[in-house]
Design a protein around this motif. Structure first.
Motif, PDB file in Angstrom:
ATOM      1  N   LYS A 140       0.830  -1.210   0.000  1.00  0.00           N
ATOM      2  CA  LYS A 140       0.000   0.000   0.000  1.00  0.00           C
ATOM      3  C   LYS A 140       0.870   1.268   0.000  1.00  0.00           C
ATOM      4  N   TYR A 141       1.931   1.230   0.808  1.00  0.00           N
ATOM      5  CA  TYR A 141       2.819   2.394   0.844  1.00  0.00           C
ATOM      6  C   TYR A 141       3.460   2.642  -0.523  1.00  0.00           C
ATOM      7  N   LEU A 142       3.989   1.599  -1.131  1.00  0.00           N
ATOM      8  CA  LEU A 142       4.678   1.798  -2.411  1.00  0.00           C
ATOM      9  C   LEU A 142       3.710   2.191  -3.526  1.00  0.00           C
ATOM     10  N   MET A 143       2.540   1.592  -3.533  1.00  0.00           N
ATOM     11  CA  MET A 143       1.569   1.967  -4.559  1.00  0.00           C
ATOM     12  C   MET A 143       1.153   3.435  -4.411  1.00  0.00           C
ATOM     13  N   ALA A 144       1.087   3.908  -3.176  1.00  0.00           N
ATOM     14  CA  ALA A 144       0.675   5.297  -2.954  1.00  0.00           C
ATOM     15  C   ALA A 144       1.808   6.277  -3.232  1.00  0.00           C
ATOM     16  N   SER A 145       3.029   5.853  -2.972  1.00  0.00           N
ATOM     17  CA  SER A 145       4.143   6.804  -3.043  1.00  0.00           C
ATOM     18  C   SER A 145       4.882   6.802  -4.378  1.00  0.00           C
ATOM     19  N   CYS A 146       4.765   5.720  -5.132  1.00  0.00           N
ATOM     20  CA  CYS A 146       5.597   5.584  -6.340  1.00  0.00           C
ATOM     21  C   CYS A 146       4.982   6.237  -7.578  1.00  0.00           C
ATOM     22  N   GLY A 147       4.706   7.517  -7.493  1.00  0.00           N
ATOM     23  CA  GLY A 147       4.325   8.284  -8.672  1.00  0.00           C
ATOM     24  C   GLY A 147       2.924   8.024  -9.177  1.00  0.00           C
ATOM     25  N   PRO A 148       2.577   8.712 -10.277  1.00  0.00           N
ATOM     26  CA  PRO A 148       1.203   8.642 -10.779  1.00  0.00           C
ATOM     27  C   PRO A 148       0.889   7.346 -11.519  1.00  0.00           C
ATOM     28  N   ALA A 149       1.904   6.573 -11.845  1.00  0.00           N
ATOM     29  CA  ALA A 149       1.662   5.336 -12.594  1.00  0.00           C
ATOM     30  C   ALA A 149       2.522   4.213 -12.026  1.00  0.00           C
ATOM     31  N   PRO A 150       2.272   3.838 -10.765  1.00  0.00           N
ATOM     32  CA  PRO A 150       3.098   2.782 -10.170  1.00  0.00           C
ATOM     33  C   PRO A 150       2.960   1.478 -10.949  1.00  0.00           C
ATOM     34  N   ASP A 151       4.050   0.746 -11.055  1.00  0.00           N
ATOM     35  CA  ASP A 151       4.051  -0.533 -11.760  1.00  0.00           C
ATOM     36  C   ASP A 151       3.585  -1.600 -10.781  1.00  0.00           C
ATOM     37  N   GLU A 152       2.291  -1.858 -10.798  1.00  0.00           N
ATOM     38  CA  GLU A 152       1.689  -2.716  -9.782  1.00  0.00           C
ATOM     39  C   GLU A 152       2.290  -4.118  -9.764  1.00  0.00           C
ATOM     40  N   ALA A 153       2.517  -4.673 -10.928  1.00  0.00           N
ATOM     41  CA  ALA A 153       3.039  -6.047 -10.977  1.00  0.00           C
ATOM     42  C   ALA A 153       4.420  -6.121 -10.333  1.00  0.00           C
ATOM     43  N   LYS A 154       5.256  -5.147 -10.623  1.00  0.00           N
ATOM     44  CA  LYS A 154       6.601  -5.164 -10.045  1.00  0.00           C
ATOM     45  C   LYS A 154       6.568  -4.876  -8.551  1.00  0.00           C
ATOM     46  N   ILE A 155       5.725  -3.936  -8.151  1.00  0.00           N
ATOM     47  CA  ILE A 155       5.643  -3.616  -6.721  1.00  0.00           C
ATOM     48  C   ILE A 155       5.121  -4.824  -5.954  1.00  0.00           C
ATOM     49  N   ARG A 156       4.172  -5.523  -6.529  1.00  0.00           N
ATOM     50  CA  ARG A 156       3.623  -6.729  -5.884  1.00  0.00           C
ATOM     51  C   ARG A 156       4.733  -7.749  -5.644  1.00  0.00           C
ATOM     52  N   VAL A 157       5.478  -8.046  -6.687  1.00  0.00           N
ATOM     53  CA  VAL A 157       6.573  -9.017  -6.570  1.00  0.00           C
ATOM     54  C   VAL A 157       7.614  -8.535  -5.561  1.00  0.00           C
ATOM     55  N   TYR A 158       7.926  -7.267  -5.638  1.00  0.00           N
ATOM     56  CA  TYR A 158       8.946  -6.702  -4.751  1.00  0.00           C
ATOM     57  C   TYR A 158       8.550  -6.889  -3.292  1.00  0.00           C
ATOM     58  N   CYS A 159       7.298  -6.634  -2.993  1.00  0.00           N
ATOM     59  CA  CYS A 159       6.834  -6.775  -1.601  1.00  0.00           C
ATOM     60  C   CYS A 159       6.766  -8.241  -1.188  1.00  0.00           C
ATOM     61  N   GLU A 160       6.266  -9.077  -2.076  1.00  0.00           N
ATOM     62  CA  GLU A 160       6.102 -10.493  -1.717  1.00  0.00           C
ATOM     63  C   GLU A 160       7.443 -11.197  -1.510  1.00  0.00           C
ATOM     64  N   GLU A 161       8.467 -10.760  -2.230  1.00  0.00           N
ATOM     65  CA  GLU A 161       9.755 -11.458  -2.145  1.00  0.00           C
ATOM     66  C   GLU A 161      10.737 -10.772  -1.205  1.00  0.00           C
ATOM     67  N   SER A 162      10.273  -9.738  -0.543  1.00  0.00           N
ATOM     68  CA  SER A 162      11.162  -8.898   0.244  1.00  0.00           C
ATOM     69  C   SER A 162      11.759  -9.642   1.452  1.00  0.00           C
ATOM     70  N   VAL A 163      10.926 -10.370   2.178  1.00  0.00           N
ATOM     71  CA  VAL A 163      11.423 -11.091   3.367  1.00  0.00           C
ATOM     72  C   VAL A 163      12.500 -12.105   2.967  1.00  0.00           C
ATOM     73  N   ALA A 164      12.218 -12.864   1.925  1.00  0.00           N
ATOM     74  CA  ALA A 164      13.194 -13.863   1.477  1.00  0.00           C
ATOM     75  C   ALA A 164      14.459 -13.187   0.932  1.00  0.00           C
ATOM     76  N   HIS A 165      14.285 -12.040   0.336  1.00  0.00           N
ATOM     77  CA  HIS A 165      15.441 -11.333  -0.220  1.00  0.00           C
ATOM     78  C   HIS A 165      16.369 -10.872   0.910  1.00  0.00           C
ATOM     79  N   TYR A 166      15.771 -10.443   1.998  1.00  0.00           N
ATOM     80  CA  TYR A 166      16.598 -10.087   3.160  1.00  0.00           C
ATOM     81  C   TYR A 166      17.391 -11.306   3.634  1.00  0.00           C
ATOM     82  N   GLU A 167      16.734 -12.435   3.710  1.00  0.00           N
ATOM     83  CA  GLU A 167      17.422 -13.660   4.148  1.00  0.00           C
ATOM     84  C   GLU A 167      18.570 -14.013   3.205  1.00  0.00           C
ATOM     85  N   TRP A 168      18.352 -13.770   1.949  1.00  0.00           N
ATOM     86  CA  TRP A 168      19.386 -14.041   0.943  1.00  0.00           C
ATOM     87  C   TRP A 168      20.618 -13.176   1.204  1.00  0.00           C
TER      88      TRP A 168
END
Lengths: 484, 484
Positions: free
Chosen positions: A91-119
């Motif tokens: 929700k934060y990224l969709m609201a803050s990332c400009g007038p045309a946020p890339d929803e598909a990329k933001i979705r993936v970015y958020c969903e994979e974020s925890v695992a990416h930290y572990e990596w």
């Protein structure tokens, strides 16, 4: 420039006399995105070659603060006592990332974020489980977690539950070198062939417009390398290319402090465009106007050339800079009083002082009465801790009393830390897209060679974040693509 | 989109089995730029073929108001009693055409403007030597000369001596059809081969990356035409391509009234990019917010969502729209009182009314006290005919007295007339440039397939103006290029 002198960023396969070597995946550039792409491509079973034009890896990432924007409930967030979820981060990224946020990329970015930290942790990047509360951005301590965006500021704090998402490797001050030391060492030891002092001159495309290799230059000699599965462009942005700035992002030329390695001359973007890729958001940059630290300076009142406020001063300093440069012609002053003034840690000139607000207004050469009115309105509401115009948090909303002073926050003299956010348009797998939205077979990109998730609306850590996360995805996608 | 479904905007010469025909210069599109290119290419001695995907020529130009921005002392300006010079026109355009005006192009545009007007007259385009003073933009009468920019408004009136430069063909209301009727008839009768219902599918490039022809489609059949000297892309903008708007100019999607023929789907821009051309200023559009006519409405006070003024209301309505959309999140209200209110000729809703300014402020849901303060400041200075914030002309600067009303000027409900201003980057000869600034041999472009001189900072008539003037230059340059 004479047409005959035009760099040929793409060569036809028919022009290539022989391949001097071949690999599955060729990665161009060994910054954060290149290292991440390399690691995941190798992990996916591919033979990988990485070329870096400098004498060693690291690039601009190693000159950065090292903040990686991650969330959704990472182990570090939890250890520091913060709750976060994929949905709130989204929700934060969709609201803050400009007038045309890339929803598909933001979705993936958020969903994979925890695992990416572990990596990152798994690679050996150290993070200290201490939250640093005094600053948004890179902490001067070795603490591991900070706010690095506008999560706590209006309107975002009403849209998504705030959580700090700036993950900072454990070292004092700028931590980018530590992050990159770890990533470059891992990439170098991964089994990939790493060639430094080697520049990618051009992509090679076959008659079906598939990218099948690249022409490299090393020691004055050109060689062609076949890439059976794909080429990944991770060659940085274009902040150090004067002509590209003039052509695509003229406003950024006003900012004197440019963040970028020598390699940020847009070569990756230009090769991608020459291959048919679309470049988007090309006028945008990350433009930091650090009025903090310390945070108490957010109690000041930021005004434009007409003495009007234009943003809540507690918004992230990337947002302050963006607003000032793109919407206020680069003119801003931070008005303070004796109670709120402290010496800013980022050196900044005093633009004017006054025993009264009328005197300060005159000192700043603002239109007669404008600053007087702006302050009267501000103070009237600030007496109740309210900011009806921009919703600044009550903590920072206090009446300002004489005498006054104003810090110079004009582009020409003081904006800090600018780099380009525009670049190649890619999908969630890092495939470079044409203006029609079609993927160019065999061509991938990540990092600042691609358009940032947030442009405008930058939060710190998104470049290292999208560079590494989508760099890895590009690495995996290229590694598993059928050979050309 | 599947990669295999990607349109191939460029084909390799090696893919072309045979040329179905050949010509010196192939012009793609028969709008104002295509017609102008055709005429000058023929005049320069070239064999010319023009292809138009619609059933006849005209394009978006024929749907326009027909205003051509010209100056420097044209016969029409002189006949109407106005002095102008190349230098004053140059100063105005350099000041108004955005943060990075193309000096070389603006210089040529100004220097050739007088002769270009004569060329139009010579073709038979009628202009009535009467100045229409009541409106900036297309006059409802058949008068020939109008102000069509911000020449008389601050700060431009202090930078350059104002002169009206909107040259309008003699017919009531929208005059674009008349301009285009004349230009298309001239092009058709010029000796050029005109093929309608014929679409350009792709450019053909040889191994040296020179454009040597194009693939056309007509009646479901593809044929390849060799262009010995060059191809000129004059295929319009991309206001009717949803995906390109989303990708490149997302803010323009907020504007409901789009000006463009069906052909404005960006095919010319995309072909040019596929050939290696840079596309610049892609987020920009001409965004008209016509608060006038009548001009008396400029006495109103335009405010944003925070009740702040943001522009002098007597700036050209293209500037008002640009400011509202790009800098105020598309929110604007025009505050008027009983004396200044007249029914606007462009239908516009009443957003709120109030016996007092407090009531109007509440009706518009503006922050408490904000509009009250803004009006008090405005009135205080307007009593002396002064506007210290934005320098509106004294004629339009009068105090506003209760009761009040506000017209809705929000993007979602009322912005008018938007078309794209971004496009291919070209030099003064219409050669399409790569991101490195090198010309692509054999490829030319003009009109809204190219980036407008003014983006941001549009003045009406610049599209028909730069389309025809640089269209002609492209025609001459292509016609005299050595054959490939």
């Amino acid at each position: 420039m004479d047409a005959t002198a035009a760099p040929q960023h793409v060569r036809a396969l028919s022009e290539i006399e022989r391949w001097a070597g071949e690999t599955d995946v060729l990665v161009v550039g060994l910054g954060c995105a290149g290292a991440a792409a390399t690691l995941d491509a190798v992990a996916a079973g591919a033979e990988v070659m990485v070329v870096e034009r400098a004498g060693g890896g690291g690039g601009t990432s190693s000159m950065s603060g090292g903040v990686v924007y991650l969330g959704g409930g990472t182990a570090l967030q939890r250890a520091c006592g913060f709750e976060d979820s994929v949905e709130e981060m989204f929700k934060y990224l969709m609201a803050s990332c400009g007038p045309a946020p890339d929803e598909a990329k933001i979705r993936v970015y958020c969903e994979e974020s925890v695992a990416h930290y572990e990596w990152l942790v798994g690679l050996g990047v150290p993070f200290k489980a201490v939250f640093y509360p005094h600053y948004s951005g890179e902490p001067p301590t070795d603490d591991g977690l900070v706010y690095s965006g506008s999560e706590e500021a209006h309107p975002y704090c009403e849209i998504a539950v705030p959580a700090p998402r700036g993950h900072v490797p454990q070292t004092t001050n700028q931590a980018g070198w530590l992050l990159m030391q770890t990533l470059v060492a891992a990439a170098t030891g991964s089994g990939a062939e790493v060639r430094v002092d080697t520049r990618c001159q051009a992509l090679v495309m076959d008659a079906t417009r598939t990218v099948v290799g690249a022409v490299l230059r090393c020691g004055g000699e050109e060689t062609a390398i076949r890439a059976r599965r794909g080429v990944i462009l991770t060659a940085g942005g274009f902040i150090n290319n004067k002509q590209m700035l003039r052509t695509y992002a003229p406003l950024l030329r006003q900012c004197k402090f440019r963040v970028g390695a020598e390699g940020d001359d847009g070569s990756g973007v230009r090769m991608g465009m020459a291959a048919g890729g679309a470049a988007i958001n090309m006028s945008m940059g990350s433009v930091s106007l650090p009025i903090i630290p310390p945070k108490t300076l957010q109690k000041g009142m930021l005004v434009n050339a007409r003495g009007q406020r234009f943003v809540n001063e507690d918004a992230y300093y990337g947002v302050l800079g963006e607003q000032a440069l793109y919407h206020q012609d680069g003119v801003a002053y931070l008005v303070l009083d004796a109670d709120t003034f402290v010496k800013p840690e980022v050196a900044r000139d005093v633009a004017g002082t006054g025993e009264t607000i009328e005197e300060l207004e005159a000192a700043l050469a603002l239109p007669h009465g404008a600053l007087v009115d702006t302050l009267a309105f501000y103070n009237r509401h600030a007496a109740r801790g309210e900011d009806p115009l921009f919703g600044k948090a009550p903590t920072y909303t206090v009446p300002l009393r004489p005498p006054y002073g104003a810090l110079d926050c004009r582009t020409a003299s003081s904006l800090y830390a600018v780099f380009t956010l525009g670049g190649l348009w890619t999908n969630i797998d890092g495939e470079v897209l044409t203006p029609d939205g079609a993927a160019i077979p065999g061509l991938y990109a990540a990092g600042r060679t691609t358009a940032c998730l947030a442009a405008p609306g930058y939060s710190s850590g998104l470049s290292l974040g999208d560079g590494t996360l989508f760099g890895r995805r590009a690495g995996r996608a290229a590694a598993t693509r059928p050979t050309s």
